[in-house]
Design an enzyme around this catalytic site. Structure first.
Site, PDB file in Angstrom:
ATOM      1  CB  CYS A 113       3.944 -25.569   0.773  1.00  0.00           C
ATOM      2  SG  CYS A 113       2.911 -25.040   2.125  1.00  0.00           S
ATOM      3  CG  HIS A 252       6.709 -28.352   2.471  1.00  0.00           C
ATOM      4  ND1 HIS A 252       7.128 -27.115   2.921  1.00  0.00           N
ATOM      5  CD2 HIS A 252       5.406 -28.471   2.853  1.00  0.00           C
ATOM      6  CE1 HIS A 252       6.125 -26.521   3.539  1.00  0.00           C
ATOM      7  NE2 HIS A 252       5.070 -27.318   3.516  1.00  0.00           N
ATOM      8  CG  ASN A 282       4.341 -25.445   6.705  1.00  0.00           C
ATOM      9  OD1 ASN A 282       4.942 -24.842   5.808  1.00  0.00           O
ATOM     10  ND2 ASN A 282       3.274 -26.194   6.482  1.00  0.00           N
TER      11      ASN A 282
HETATM   12  O1  UT7 Z   1       2.330 -27.187   4.172  1.00  0.00           O
HETATM   13  C1  UT7 Z   1       1.416 -28.156   3.794  1.00  0.00           C
HETATM   14  C2  UT7 Z   1       0.187 -27.998   4.549  1.00  0.00           C
HETATM   15  N1  UT7 Z   1       0.137 -28.328   5.924  1.00  0.00           N
HETATM   16  C3  UT7 Z   1       0.444 -29.544   6.423  1.00  0.00           C
HETATM   17  O2  UT7 Z   1       1.078 -30.363   5.816  1.00  0.00           O
HETATM   18  C4  UT7 Z   1      -0.109 -29.893   7.768  1.00  0.00           C
HETATM   19  C5  UT7 Z   1      -0.759 -31.247   7.698  1.00  0.00           C
HETATM   20  N2  UT7 Z   1      -1.432 -31.671   8.912  1.00  0.00           N
HETATM   21  C6  UT7 Z   1      -0.802 -31.864  10.099  1.00  0.00           C
HETATM   22  O3  UT7 Z   1       0.379 -31.596  10.235  1.00  0.00           O
HETATM   23  C7  UT7 Z   1      -1.595 -32.474  11.224  1.00  0.00           C
HETATM   24  O4  UT7 Z   1      -2.821 -32.906  10.728  1.00  0.00           O
HETATM   25  C8  UT7 Z   1      -1.834 -31.522  12.418  1.00  0.00           C
HETATM   26  C9  UT7 Z   1      -0.521 -31.297  13.167  1.00  0.00           C
HETATM   27  C10 UT7 Z   1      -2.386 -30.203  11.936  1.00  0.00           C
HETATM   28  C11 UT7 Z   1      -2.812 -32.140  13.395  1.00  0.00           C
HETATM   29  O5  UT7 Z   1      -2.365 -33.403  13.800  1.00  0.00           O
HETATM   30  P1  UT7 Z   1      -3.349 -34.649  13.763  1.00  0.00           P
HETATM   31  O6  UT7 Z   1      -2.642 -35.790  14.331  1.00  0.00           O
HETATM   32  O7  UT7 Z   1      -3.836 -34.789  12.344  1.00  0.00           O
HETATM   33  O8  UT7 Z   1      -4.488 -34.212  14.745  1.00  0.00           O
HETATM   34  P2  UT7 Z   1      -6.044 -34.023  14.452  1.00  0.00           P
HETATM   35  O9  UT7 Z   1      -6.295 -32.942  13.466  1.00  0.00           O
HETATM   36  O10 UT7 Z   1      -6.602 -35.360  14.160  1.00  0.00           O
HETATM   37  O11 UT7 Z   1      -6.559 -33.511  15.841  1.00  0.00           O
HETATM   38  C12 UT7 Z   1      -6.407 -34.297  16.993  1.00  0.00           C
HETATM   39  C13 UT7 Z   1      -6.872 -33.510  18.203  1.00  0.00           C
HETATM   40  C14 UT7 Z   1      -8.176 -32.739  18.001  1.00  0.00           C
HETATM   41  O12 UT7 Z   1      -8.911 -32.844  19.190  1.00  0.00           O
HETATM   42  P3  UT7 Z   1     -10.214 -33.796  19.277  1.00  0.00           P
HETATM   43  O13 UT7 Z   1     -11.147 -33.246  18.236  1.00  0.00           O
HETATM   44  O14 UT7 Z   1      -9.701 -35.162  18.935  1.00  0.00           O
HETATM   45  O15 UT7 Z   1     -10.662 -33.628  20.667  1.00  0.00           O
HETATM   46  C15 UT7 Z   1      -7.687 -31.310  17.868  1.00  0.00           C
HETATM   47  O16 UT7 Z   1      -8.636 -30.376  18.315  1.00  0.00           O
HETATM   48  O17 UT7 Z   1      -5.876 -32.554  18.570  1.00  0.00           O
HETATM   49  C16 UT7 Z   1      -6.508 -31.298  18.787  1.00  0.00           C
HETATM   50  N3  UT7 Z   1      -5.563 -30.236  18.493  1.00  0.00           N
HETATM   51  C17 UT7 Z   1      -4.733 -29.734  19.407  1.00  0.00           C
HETATM   52  N4  UT7 Z   1      -4.538 -30.003  20.706  1.00  0.00           N
HETATM   53  C18 UT7 Z   1      -3.584 -29.315  21.361  1.00  0.00           C
HETATM   54  C19 UT7 Z   1      -5.369 -29.622  17.303  1.00  0.00           C
HETATM   55  N5  UT7 Z   1      -4.393 -28.691  17.453  1.00  0.00           N
HETATM   56  C20 UT7 Z   1      -3.988 -28.750  18.748  1.00  0.00           C
HETATM   57  C21 UT7 Z   1      -3.029 -28.049  19.491  1.00  0.00           C
HETATM   58  N6  UT7 Z   1      -2.851 -28.367  20.784  1.00  0.00           N
HETATM   59  N7  UT7 Z   1      -2.261 -27.086  18.935  1.00  0.00           N
END
Ligand code: UT7
Length: 325
Positions: A113, A252, A282
Site C-alpha cells: 500500500c 491511505h 482499500n
Molecule cells: O492497507 C493496509 C492493510 N490493511 C488494513 O489496514 C486493515 C487493518 N485492519 C482492519 O481494518 C480491521 O482490523 C478489520 C476491519 C479487518 C477488522 O476489524 P476489527 O475491529 O479489528 O475486528 P476483529 O479482527 O477484532 O474481529 C472482530 C470479529 C471477529 O469475530 P470474533 O472472533 O470476535 O467472534 C471476526 O471474525 O469480527 C469478525 N469478522 C466479521 N464479522 C462479520 C471479521 N470480518 C467480518 C465480516 N463480517 N466481514
C-alpha cells in the site's frame, strides 16, 4: 533550486461496483458490520479485459492529458503494485507498450500500500538530478484476483483501480520538499500473500493453492495508526512545520476507523482530511493516487497548497511525503 512537481493526475476504475449487500450473499457478513467496522459501502471489481496494466495505462493516459503532455515525452514509468499483470515482465513495461511511451524506461516497485508514495519519492530523486525528466508514477491493483473470496476477514475490504501522477520540475518553490520512508521486515507475516516461496525447489503442483492475501487485521490496525501518526509527526518536525501549515492530508484509504484515529492523534480538522474509502475500499498502492486525483479534480487542492500524503502497508512499510502544489 528545482523540485519535482506533479503536473497532472488521473485515475481509472473498473465498471463494476460490488456492494455490501452483494457480499452478504457471498460470506457470513452484513452491511451493518462492514459499514461500522470499516466505513466501506462499495468497491470496484475488475471484469473481463480490465487487467491491471489496462487500468494503469488508463490512469496514466488521463494524467498525461491533465498535464498537457504526450506519452512520447515520458522518460520513465514507475508502476507500484502488489498484484502485477505478471511476475515477469513488469506491469510498467506493459503500460509503456499500451501508452506508446517509446522514449521511457519502465519498472515496477512493490511496497504494497506504500508503493505509490515510495514511487513519488523515487521520481523526485531522479528529477532532482535530471530536472528535464518527465516521470509517470502509477499505483494500480487488481486485488480481486488476490483475495480469498471465502475469507470474510479480508474479502470485504479490498477493491480494484488505478491512479497516476505525471511529474516534471519547477524552480519556483513548488514541488515535493520532504519525505520519510520506513519499513520493518520483521513483521512481514502480519500481512502477506500466500503462495510458494520462490526458493522452494521441492514444490509440488498440489501445494499451490493460489497466491491469496492473508492478514492479521487487528495487529495491522494498531501498527497502521501508530506508524502513520509517528511518520507524519517526524516529517513535520524535520521540516519545522505543524498540521496547521498543511492544507490537505491524503492518507491511505484502508479503514475509516484507522483514519479517524489518525485524525484525532494528529488533531486534524475534518476539512483537511481527504476520505473516499466508502466508495472504493482499500485499493492498496492505488488508494493514494486515486484520492489525489479526486481531490485535484474536485478543486480541493489549489496552487501553493501544502499537501501531505501518509500511508502504511505490508512489509511492513510506511511513509509520509510533503509537497507544495
Ligand atoms: O492497507 C493496509 C492493510 N490493511 C488494513 O489496514 C486493515 C487493518 N485492519 C482492519 O481494518 C480491521 O482490523 C478489520 C476491519 C479487518 C477488522 O476489524 P476489527 O475491529 O479489528 O475486528 P476483529 O479482527 O477484532 O474481529 C472482530 C470479529 C471477529 O469475530 P470474533 O472472533 O470476535 O467472534 C471476526 O471474525 O469480527 C469478525 N469478522 C466479521 N464479522 C462479520 C471479521 N470480518 C467480518 C465480516 N463480517 N466481514
Amino acid at each position: 533550486m528545482c523540485k519535482a512537481v506533479i503536473l497532472g493526475t488521473g485515475s481509472c476504475l473498473p465498471e463494476r461496483t460490488l456492494t455490501n449487500a452483494e457480499l452478504e450473499q457471498m460470506v457470513e457478513t452484513s452491511d451493518q458490520w462492514i459499514t461500522s467496522r470499516t466505513g466501506i459501502k462499495t468497491r470496484r471489481i475488475s471484469g473481463a479485459g480490465e487487467y491491471n496494466y489496462r487500468l494503469a495505462a488508463g490512469a496514466g493516459r488521463k494524467a498525461l492529458d491533465n498535464a498537457g503532455l504526450t506519452a512520447a515525452e515520458l522518460d520513465m514509468i514507475i508502476v507500484a503494485t502488489l498484484s502485477p499483470q505478471k511476475i515477469m515482465p513488469s506491469t510498467a513495461c506493459f503500460v509503456q507498450a499500451e501508452l506508446g511511451a517509446d522514449n521511457a524506461f519502465a519498472y515496477d516497485i512493490n511496497a504494497a500500500c506504500t508503493g505509490f508514495t515510495y514511487g513519488l519519492d523515487l521520481a523526485s530523486k531522479y528529477i532532482a538530478s535530471q530536472p528535464e525528466m518527465k516521470v509517470l508514477v502509477i499505483g494500480s491493483e487488481t486485488l480481486s484476483t488476490r483475495v480469498d473470496w471465502e475469507d470474510r476477514n479480508t474479502c470485504v475490504l479490498f477493491g480494484d483501480g488505478a491512479g497516476a501522477a505525471v511529474l516534471g520540475s519547477r524552480d519556483d518553490g513548488r514541488g515535493i520538499f520532504g519525505s520519510k520512508l520506513r519499513s520493518d521486515g520483521r513483521l512481514w507475516n502480519l500481512l502477506h500473500m500466500d503462495g510458494p516461496e520462490s526458493q522452494n525447489p521441492a514444490l509440488q503442483p498440489e501445494d499451490w493453492q493460489g497466491a491469496l492475501i492473508r492478514m492479521n487485521g487487528s495487529d495491522i490496525f494498531k501498527h497502521a495508526v501508530r506508524a502513520m501518526s509517528g511518520v507524519v509527526n517526524d516529517l513535520l518536525e524535520q521540516q519545522g512545520l505543524s498540521v496547521a501549515d498543511v492544507d490537505l492530508i491524503i492518507p491511505h484509504q484502508a479503514n475509516i476507523r484507522i483514519l479517524r484515529k489518525l485524525q484525532s492523534r494528529l488533531d486534524v480538522p475534518d476539512e483537511k482530511l481527504f476520505v473516499n474509502v466508502d466508495k472504493y475500499g482499500n485499493t492498496s498502492a492505488a488508494s493514494i493516487p486515486i484520492a489525489l486525483d479526486e481531490a485535484n479534480q474536485q478543486g480541493r487542492i489549489k496552487e501553493n497548497d501544502v499537501v501531505l500524503l501518509c500511508t502504511f502497508g505490508a512489509g511492513l512499510t510506511w511513509a509520509s511525503l510533503l509537497m507544495r502544489w
